[in-house]
Design a protein around this motif. Sequence first.
Motif, PDB file in Angstrom:
ATOM      1  N   LEU A 180      49.423 -16.297   9.146  1.00  0.00           N
ATOM      2  CA  LEU A 180      49.054 -16.907   7.867  1.00  0.00           C
ATOM      3  C   LEU A 180      47.676 -16.412   7.430  1.00  0.00           C
TER       4      LEU A 180
ATOM      5  N   ASP B 192      46.246 -13.636   8.295  1.00  0.00           N
ATOM      6  CA  ASP B 192      46.303 -12.221   7.931  1.00  0.00           C
ATOM      7  C   ASP B 192      46.858 -12.034   6.532  1.00  0.00           C
TER       8      ASP B 192
ATOM      9  N   LEU C   6      46.707 -14.122   4.046  1.00  0.00           N
ATOM     10  CA  LEU C   6      45.701 -14.525   3.061  1.00  0.00           C
ATOM     11  C   LEU C   6      44.501 -13.591   3.090  1.00  0.00           C
ATOM     12  N   ASP C   7      44.335 -12.887   4.212  1.00  0.00           N
ATOM     13  CA  ASP C   7      43.161 -12.041   4.387  1.00  0.00           C
ATOM     14  C   ASP C   7      43.111 -10.927   3.347  1.00  0.00           C
TER      15      ASP C   7
END
Lengths: 365, 421, 359
Positions: B27, B29, B31-32
């Motif tokens: 999750l 990653d 959003l990253d």
Amino acid sequence: MSTLELKQVTKTFGATKVIHGIDLAINHGEFIVFVGPSGCGKSTLLRMIAGLEPVSTGAVEIDKAVVNDVPAAERGLAMVFQSYALYPHMSVRQNLSFGLENLKTPKPEIERRVAEAARMLRMEKLLERRPGQLSGGQRQRVAIGRAVVREPKIFLFDEPLSNLDAELRVQMRVEIGNLHQRLGNTMIYVTHDQVEAMTMADRIAVLKDGRLEQFGKPLDLYNRPANLFVAGFIGSPRMNFLSGKIAAVRNSSVDVALDAGGTVTVPCAADGALAGAPVKLGVRPEHIRLTDGKEADVKLSVTLTEQLGGESYLHGALSSDEALSVRLAGQTQVKRGDAVGLMLADPALRYLFNGETGKAFPPLA
Amino acid sequence: MSGISEQSAKPAAHPVSDAVGWAWGMLGDVLDGPFRALQKHIGANKMAYVFLLPNLLVFGLFSFWPMILNFYIAFTGGQSVILAERPFVGLGNFRELLDCPSYLDPKTCPVAGFSFWTGIWNTLFFAVVQVPIMVVVALVTAIILNRDIRGRGFWRAVYFYPVMLSPVVVAVIWDWILKRRGILNALLEDATNGWNSLITTRPFAVASVFLIGFFAGHLFLKVLPARLKPLYETQFKPLMLAAGLAVVTAVMMLQGSSFSFDWLALPDYRPVNWLIDTRSGWPMFWVIFVYTWAHLGFYMLILLAGLQAIPKDLYEAAEMDGTPKSRAFWRITLPLLMPTMIVVLVLSLIRAFQVFDEVYVLTGGGPGQATKMIIQHVYESAFIGDAKRYGIAAASSVLVAGILLILTLIQLTATRKKAGG
Amino acid sequence: MITTTDVSSFLTRRRSPHGWHWTDWLSYAYLAVGVLLVLLPIFWMFMSSIKSPRALVENDPRLLPYEQLTIPAADGSRQLGVFIWTKPDGSKADVAFVGPRGANARVYELANPSEIIEVPRTALARKDIIQPRFENYTDPTIGSTQSRTFNFLRYFWNSTFVTVVATLLTLVVNAMAAFALSKYKFRGRDAMVIVIVSTLLIPPTVILVPLFMTVSKLGMLNSLWGVIIPAIATPTGVFLLRQYMLTIPDELLEAARMDGASEWKIFWRIMLPLSLPALSVLAILSVMWRWNDFMWPLIVLTQSEVFTLQLGLSTFKGELNDNMHYLLAMTVLTLLPVTLVFVFLQKHITTGIANTGLK
């Protein structure tokens, strides 16, 4: 090849200037130690190199490129923190691989590097543990391992051994030395411990109050300190300083009349100093010899003897009330309350400093 | 280092935590991507503003903006929720609320003022009675739990449990208990009947005579001249007097004499309409009781934490000094607990002033207006009935906010003192 | 957790080797009375929630769900109550009550259904059996939709949705703000902290009207989002998380920065996991707040299909007094989740709240 160059770097926090224009050039593969008393700015300087602290003015160059505005993450450096700063919620393996994952390193490559670092630092069995389950020395190795797997251009160490006990510290000193041998990377190491600096460094940068006092090889610093501060900081026990005045200036030496009585000759260039100017004479404790009779330069009233078996120390005061320490090889019969005559070192091992600026009189060419 | 002794500690990995960790990482990653791009654009330090943004948006929209809006609405009339359609009425709303010949008698006020002042006086009465009672009971409970009590965790948990319950649940439970045909009335009726039938039985008579004899014997001992005391004590113990009397009673009863304890009989129990009875103070009493029942545990917990924060060595030092326990309580416990006490007092006062949920569901403000609190007045002005008097509600809110602000400022000062000292 | 050792040690061990002081007796007596006051009403309601409607109307104070035994009449048209008849000779027999006749009752012995006899009513005593009525629970939940006066599942879903979504958003939004306010230096940071904490001064009860207008303008009336969104930025949460994050060493963040982590990743992978203790306190508080929330949902949600459990329950209480059996059962179901959470996390909750002093 990775080189590092600092050009007139300064740092200001609010209204206080903590780094006053430092110039420094570091070659590839060198082990550099920043040493100085606490508050001298050595950690700040390291953090500026790391990119954790913005540079106020001046330039930090890595491989000839100015990196002032490059974020820490992209400078390709790795740092070992004083507190180790291991991620407490991750296993050792995750601690090691976190940085590589951020760089989108392929999985097999990550595994290879972690395994290699673990082998190198002898922590294969610790990989699934959390930092909380490790001893101090093990944590230290993990912190170093985290830097190693990154294969950085430059390693930065911020007082990494200060949380270890004396025995471990000696051991880790050797390990970090070996690591440098093996990897051949440039390393910058910050410490307040001059013994660490002397034993580990290729070159030492002595800092004080945000200024670079001297930068050179360890023995050069010991043999030819540039000023009172470096002379006092490098070498253990500390160099003795005796006040005096220039009695006479000759071609290749200066005669100094000590406040404690007696006159000694120091071979050096007078550097424009005139007779009567105040000076400090520096003599290392290990260069002083006991003597009786007339050849004694000064007389010491002993207030404390320390017998370490293989060597002994005498502490006492001169007639000028200046404190002075002497290191003697072997054991001694001298007791507290004795008055002994001292010969202040071979002329070549005497150092003379300007009484006002603290600068060393230049040695003869 | 602790790690050395933990060589055998379990490895950190665990299937469940692994799965959670993996999902968490994924999750993050996902959003990253956007955040990393943004960071590249504005720089790492400016990311602080990005992190703040959602919070500030919500704060602004649903706290600050309404606060400002509240003042404006207070000066408008009409029934529209659209600001532009609300006519400006100046101080009209405030006049309706405050234009009373006597604030002490809300009946002399205009309609809105009547409701407002009824709410204010009820709330004031509620707060002034409820807060001291609750704080004292909470303090007593905390002090008892701070003793060397077995099973402290159990007691603490039970006392705290009602705090977890919703006001609606609390109100439903107590409404059910307090109905005319409710459990409390049934219990009291059973108890009355039980007592009245108990006193007619022979064992009760014998036991009563025994008890009376026992106490009379003791009393006799007290008034007896000292010279006769040894004789009495050795020959004629109170217990014997009591037993003798009881035996005599029993024998006489067996012979047919009747002892009557009818004078102890209670009148027949008549069920009370606890929450609806208009002529008594019962509705307000139960509102206070139920609210205290529901919230006591919270303040007890805070006070207990305050008590436990007092260093034990202070008491040990006092003991070494030969300080009596009671003196240690007055001179060590209470002064050191004072900051916590002040916080608890002010906090409970602020909460009491905003009481709504429990009372609204329990009594609906009734009977009549007997338990109508100030927030209920605000709520009903704006949201109940055909005439939605938002202006009146907003103006009332402004006045209530003023009171609450003063109370809160007192609390903040007290808290700061606590932190500082 | 309430452990058995807690209880047994309480029962067996004494305060001091010198035995019991009278204040010990007093303390335990006080505590016991308090515990009865707290638990008895809830326990009683729990026991009553499986009673028949009739037992509830009759206000039978017995704890267990007693009700009169009935048997179908011979023609199957109705149920007859069963009584115990004490015969003049003292023996007893079970009889079915057919009807009254003056001061007497017409009954027949169950052993002999064909012969109807007349007995004085005073010789009859109700024959009660224990009969738990689980349909109090099943009717409003999994019973047929038509007969359902209380749409429990719908309310339960609404409450759960509000609680879960609001709590997750509360955690993320407040943690982000707390992260920014604790770990970055930027202009106006301290002012921002003061501003956010000062919203503690604005209790939601005094901005009901403008808040309602704002939510209405945003089209969130009668929407669960109208309950969720205004609640997610709590100054309490920011404050609590920030205080905790301040204790996390900056060196960890710097290490992550050196490790090439983006600021978001530092937040997600370092800050959030390390703030777990504070996050869980806030999560528990938020669950409690949202699950028990009453006033704001009451204002925003006026249509029964978006009611939360609390709204449904309070409406149900207002409407249907003769449905006490359903009301009690639904009350039990409403307090059950909170109770379960409390039983399992009791220690965590009480210490968490005691440490933060927030509710």
